[in-house]
Scaffold this active site. Structure first.
Site, mmCIF file in Angstrom:
data_model
loop_
_atom_site.group_PDB
_atom_site.id
_atom_site.type_symbol
_atom_site.label_atom_id
_atom_site.label_comp_id
_atom_site.label_asym_id
_atom_site.label_seq_id
_atom_site.Cartn_x
_atom_site.Cartn_y
_atom_site.Cartn_z
ATOM 1 N N GLU A 16 0.813 -1.226 0.000
ATOM 2 C CA GLU A 16 0.000 0.000 0.000
ATOM 3 C C GLU A 16 0.845 1.275 0.000
ATOM 4 O O GLU A 16 0.365 2.347 0.353
ATOM 5 C CB GLU A 16 -0.922 0.001 1.214
ATOM 6 C CG GLU A 16 -1.918 -1.146 1.227
ATOM 7 C CD GLU A 16 -2.690 -1.205 2.525
ATOM 8 O OE1 GLU A 16 -3.687 -0.476 2.651
ATOM 9 O OE2 GLU A 16 -2.303 -1.976 3.417
ATOM 10 N N SER A 144 -6.326 -2.655 2.003
ATOM 11 C CA SER A 144 -6.764 -2.110 0.720
ATOM 12 C C SER A 144 -7.291 -3.170 -0.245
ATOM 13 O O SER A 144 -7.221 -3.015 -1.460
ATOM 14 C CB SER A 144 -5.626 -1.316 0.038
ATOM 15 O OG SER A 144 -5.362 -0.135 0.742
ATOM 16 N N TYR A 210 -9.829 3.136 -4.974
ATOM 17 C CA TYR A 210 -8.859 4.153 -5.350
ATOM 18 C C TYR A 210 -8.915 4.613 -6.804
ATOM 19 O O TYR A 210 -8.331 5.631 -7.146
ATOM 20 C CB TYR A 210 -7.439 3.653 -5.043
ATOM 21 C CG TYR A 210 -7.242 3.326 -3.592
ATOM 22 C CD1 TYR A 210 -7.286 4.325 -2.626
ATOM 23 C CD2 TYR A 210 -7.036 2.014 -3.173
ATOM 24 C CE1 TYR A 210 -7.119 4.029 -1.284
ATOM 25 C CE2 TYR A 210 -6.862 1.713 -1.830
ATOM 26 C CZ TYR A 210 -6.908 2.717 -0.892
ATOM 27 O OH TYR A 210 -6.739 2.421 0.427
ATOM 28 N N ARG A 249 -11.107 2.702 11.864
ATOM 29 C CA ARG A 249 -12.335 2.525 11.060
ATOM 30 C C ARG A 249 -12.711 1.057 11.062
ATOM 31 O O ARG A 249 -11.869 0.196 10.810
ATOM 32 C CB ARG A 249 -12.093 3.006 9.624
ATOM 33 C CG ARG A 249 -13.350 3.365 8.867
ATOM 34 C CD ARG A 249 -13.075 3.558 7.387
ATOM 35 N NE ARG A 249 -12.917 2.281 6.711
ATOM 36 C CZ ARG A 249 -11.906 1.974 5.902
ATOM 37 N NH1 ARG A 249 -10.938 2.828 5.681
ATOM 38 N NH2 ARG A 249 -11.867 0.784 5.322
ATOM 39 N N ASP A 251 -15.166 -1.865 9.411
ATOM 40 C CA ASP A 251 -16.017 -2.222 8.273
ATOM 41 C C ASP A 251 -17.002 -3.287 8.717
ATOM 42 O O ASP A 251 -16.635 -4.216 9.452
ATOM 43 C CB ASP A 251 -15.163 -2.743 7.118
ATOM 44 C CG ASP A 251 -14.183 -1.694 6.594
ATOM 45 O OD1 ASP A 251 -14.451 -0.495 6.783
ATOM 46 O OD2 ASP A 251 -13.157 -2.080 6.010
ATOM 47 N N GLU A 264 -13.749 -6.145 9.548
ATOM 48 C CA GLU A 264 -12.366 -5.896 9.944
ATOM 49 C C GLU A 264 -12.220 -4.505 10.539
ATOM 50 O O GLU A 264 -13.125 -3.674 10.441
ATOM 51 C CB GLU A 264 -11.402 -6.061 8.763
ATOM 52 C CG GLU A 264 -11.597 -5.081 7.632
ATOM 53 C CD GLU A 264 -10.569 -5.293 6.515
ATOM 54 O OE1 GLU A 264 -9.447 -4.783 6.659
ATOM 55 O OE2 GLU A 264 -10.891 -5.981 5.541
ATOM 56 N N ASN A 266 -9.524 -1.207 10.643
ATOM 57 C CA ASN A 266 -8.357 -0.539 10.060
ATOM 58 C C ASN A 266 -7.802 0.431 11.096
ATOM 59 O O ASN A 266 -8.475 1.394 11.471
ATOM 60 C CB ASN A 266 -8.753 0.233 8.801
ATOM 61 C CG ASN A 266 -9.310 -0.676 7.723
ATOM 62 O OD1 ASN A 266 -8.576 -1.203 6.911
ATOM 63 N ND2 ASN A 266 -10.622 -0.877 7.737
ATOM 64 N N GLY A 270 -6.939 5.165 5.383
ATOM 65 C CA GLY A 270 -6.464 6.106 4.378
ATOM 66 C C GLY A 270 -6.913 7.529 4.656
ATOM 67 O O GLY A 270 -7.971 7.770 5.242
#
Length: 300
Positions: A16, A144, A210, A249, A251, A264, A266, A270
């Site tokens: 990443e 990602s 992205y 964050r 999900d 998951e 994070n 990002g």
């Protein structure tokens, strides 16, 4: 507030890297706009961190993926005595490991989809594989959506596992949840407004994150207040079970029966123009410049 000289750690050696560079540059520009003495630092080795610990007062970690997000950099900075943003070594290491994240959530009684674990010691036994299709195959330690594939039959499953093993020795084969996809940012012990993700891709993969211009981010989402509050409480539980702190964050999915499923966490999300934490913060009345300062406050 007097932050002193701030190093924005970005780049690294993970898959990443390019996303991390974009995140770091955006964060640095926001700090400079706020009058904070911040410098972007592309860190790839121990010696970089040793130098930074001598030259700076604190660090904003914008490193994604292995080394920067998995607890290694956090452990080094702890040893060097340099304050940094986000979760510590242990929580970062667990959050980066999708398999052990799920085990911890299961142990705490939190809902997460069924799965099969594949490793060098636990090779895929296709004859005994019993999860219903479709499933999603994931490297355990990548972010990602790198190395991930959705598969519909056993033949494709073998190929997808082989592909994922190019990125990791441990693979997670997870039950596919049909429903609506959400993400929820956490900032200083507060869950921000949920974002619903809609994509024309099979799932919210690297290109959808992205590169695609047709991915929809719905925030505020159309969930009623009671449901959103329940999901926010679940997200905070999931965050704290892993020992995470500062920001991150989570999900999650909401299936067709409105059952929530944690996917998951994070620990260093990002911070690019496509990123979700700034979007959630904006819906809560926090612009990007103030967001990065709020994250940095945790280092004081």
């Amino acid at each position: 507030m007097e932050f002193g000289k701030v190093a924005v750690l970005m780049g690294g050696n993970a898959a990443e890297r390019e996303v991390s560079l974009r995140s770091g540059q955006a964060v640095t520009q926001a700090f400079i706009a706020q009058g904070i003495n911040a410098v972007s630092e592309d860190v790839t080795q121990l010696e970089d961190l040793q130098r930074i610990a001598k030259e700076y007062d604190r660090a904003f970690i914008a490193l994604h993926g292995r080394w920067g997000e998995d607890g290694v950099v956090q452990a080094i900075l702890d040893d060097l005595g340099l304050p940094y943003t986000g979760s510590g070594m242990a929580a970062s290491a667990v959050a980066m490991d999708k398999l052990r994240t799920k085990w911890m959530w299961m142990g705490a009684g939190l809902p997460t989809p069924g799965f099969v674990w594949v490793s060098d010691l636990m090779p895929l036994n296709i004859e005994e594989f019993d999860l219903p299709f479709p499933v999603i195959v994931k490297p355990c330690h990548e972010g990602s959506s790198i190395g991930m594939r959705k598969v519909y039959d056993k033949e494709s499953l073998v190929e997808a596992v082989t592909y994922a093993q190019e990125f990791d020795s441990e693979i997670l084969i997870e039950q596919w949840i049909t429903g609506r996809e959400y993400t929820c940012a956490v900032l200083n012990n507060k869950a921000l407004p949920l974002i619903e993700l809609k994509t024309t891709h099979d799932f919210y993969d690297f290109d959808a994150k992205y590169k695609s211009n047709d991915t929809q981010y719905i925030c505020p989402c159309d969930l009623d207040n009671e449901t959103q509050q329940e999901l926010q409480e679940l997200v905070l539980q999931a965050f704290h079970v892993l020992g995470s702190k500062g920001w991150g964050r989570v999900d999650l999915m909401l299936d067709d029966d409105d059952q929530a499923w944690l996917i998951e966490l994070n620990s260093v999300p990002g911070m690019t123009d496509h990123s979700l934490v700034p979007m959630a913060a904006k819906a809560d009345g926090i612009d990007f410049e103030n967001l990065v300062v709020e994250i940095l406050k945790s280092t004081l």
